[in-house]
Design an enzyme around this catalytic site. Structure first.
Site, PDB file in Angstrom:
ATOM      1  N   HIS A   1       0.838  -1.217   0.000  1.00 18.77           N
ATOM      2  CA  HIS A   1       0.000   0.000   0.000  1.00 18.77           C
ATOM      3  C   HIS A   1       0.872   1.267   0.000  1.00 18.77           C
ATOM      4  CE1 HIS A   1      -0.296  -0.652   4.664  1.00 18.77           C
ATOM      5  NE2 HIS A   1       0.699   0.184   4.405  1.00 18.77           N
TER       6      HIS A   1
ATOM      7  N   HIS B   1      -1.833   4.996   9.521  1.00 15.90           N
ATOM      8  CA  HIS B   1      -0.511   5.618   9.675  1.00 15.90           C
ATOM      9  C   HIS B   1      -0.661   6.941  10.421  1.00 15.90           C
ATOM     10  CE1 HIS B   1      -0.315   2.860   6.249  1.00 15.90           C
ATOM     11  NE2 HIS B   1       0.963   2.737   6.479  1.00 15.90           N
TER      12      HIS B   1
ATOM     13  N   HIS C   1      10.684  -3.383   3.556  1.00 16.07           N
ATOM     14  CA  HIS C   1      11.073  -1.977   3.441  1.00 16.07           C
ATOM     15  C   HIS C   1      11.424  -1.392   4.803  1.00 16.07           C
ATOM     16  CE1 HIS C   1       6.768  -1.558   4.392  1.00 16.07           C
ATOM     17  NE2 HIS C   1       6.851  -0.243   4.459  1.00 16.07           N
TER      18      HIS C   1
ATOM     19  N   GLU D   1       4.707  -4.975   8.609  1.00 15.72           N
ATOM     20  CA  GLU D   1       3.351  -4.876   8.028  1.00 15.72           C
ATOM     21  C   GLU D   1       2.898  -6.210   7.426  1.00 15.72           C
ATOM     22  OE1 GLU D   1       3.116  -0.155   6.777  1.00 15.72           O
ATOM     23  OE2 GLU D   1       3.365  -1.656   5.206  1.00 15.72           O
TER      24      GLU D   1
HETATM   25 FE   LIG Z   1       2.109   1.176   5.609  1.00 15.79          FE
END
Ligand SMILES: [Fe+2]
Length: 314
Positions: free
Chosen positions: A12, A59, A196, A243
């Protein structure tokens, strides 16, 4: 009876939303990303789900650091796009499905998963970017093709839930959906990742070998993934790679054995690995009914189904 027919895993990355909103999808850098979802959008148009459950993380848009629920289920009638610092994304307000969401809350909480019930909630790129990738660009004044039940998971502040907890929650969600009397075709998304890290000395870390192994096991051996401890995600997939536990909620809601319909992986987008997978339940709605109606021998039907799956694999 409602039934989950398929699970979708999708990154996302916020920059994907910005590229879409700013008309950059034809630029070579972004075309590489968006073209990987063209077959997925065709699959989604053909599947025509009645409702989508989307597992994502907020977030710091709907929840500040002052209050962070581990699992928050959206039971509202609608979910406006959040202002993430540069105005809300130009996408339609997401329509909810309060009756099914409340049913899931009741079933899952009585199964001893303590969800936070959200009767008002804004949603950020964590949810709207995967919606764009699977449903395509939708005019702000139009409508998304189906209602959505958001499930926000805390993966931004320690401690996030374990992969095993997420996997078992997926199972409880499946049980809840299958005890809902309305005849609904449901898909479930797991979003975020893949590897990431966005800050610190390892910023920009991408581990394609880890990502590929995760996708392989998501299809074939999700219980192995459910045993991975947080520290392994941190070490191998970067701080934000955690995530990926959200994909295990999606996987837990599916059959033990699934058909991998499609997979896409590319690096990088922004500074993130982009991963995507579609997994179809073998017990998906309508399959038994159409098989009973068909006079084709089972062997021929299996060959036709496999050809369809192969056609979608890019
Ligand atoms: Fe995220």
């Amino acid at each position: 009876m409602a039934r989950i027919v398929a699970g979708i895993g999708s990154s996302h990355v916020p920059a994907i939303g910005a590229a879409l909103d700013n008309g950059k999808t034809e630029e070579p850098y972004w075309k590489r990303v968006f073209s990987g979802f063209e077959k997925s959008q065709a699959w989604m148009r053909e599947t025509k789900p009645d409702v989508a459950i989307i597992v994502y993380n907020d977030h710091a848009s709907a929840f500040s650091v002052e209050m962070i629920p581990t699992f928050a289920l959206g039971c509202a009638a609608e979910f406006p796009p959040a202002d993430e610092g540069w105005g809300p994304r130009p996408v339609p307000v997401v329509q909810g499905y309060p009756a099914l969401a409340s049913h899931i809350a009741q079933s899952v909480i009585l199964d001893e998963f303590d969800l936070t019930i959200c009767n008002k909630m804004e949603v950020d790129h964590g949810m709207t970017v995967p919606m764009n990738l699977l449903f395509g660009k939708v005019d702000k004044n139009s409508h998304w093709p189906c209602p959505v039940i958001p499930l926000a998971v805390n993966v931004v502040m320690y401690p996030p839930p374990t992969g095993h907890r997420c996997y078992m929650l997926g199972r409880a969600i499946r049980k809840a959906v299958e005890s809902y009397p309305e005849d609904l075709k449901v898909v479930i998304f797991g979003t975020g990742g893949l590897s990431h890290q966005i800050s610190g000395p390892r910023a920009g870390l991408i581990n394609s070998k880890w990502d590929k192994s995760f996708l392989d096991n998501l299809s074939k051996n999700p219980q192995k993934l459910a045993k991975i401890p947080h520290i392994d995600y941190m070490r191998e997939a970067g701080a934000e790679g955690i995530e990926m536990v959200m994909w295990l909620i999606m996987r837990g809601a599916l059959d033990d054995k699934v058909d991998e319909v499609y997979r896409f992986y590319t690096v990088p987008a922004s500074n993130t690995a982009v991963g995507h997978i579609i997994l179809a339940n073998r017990s998906r709605a309508g399959a038994r009914k159409s098989a009973a109606k068909s006079k084709r021998p089972a062997k021929v039907k299996r060959a036709a189904a496999q050809a369809k799956v192969d056609g979608l694999r890019g």
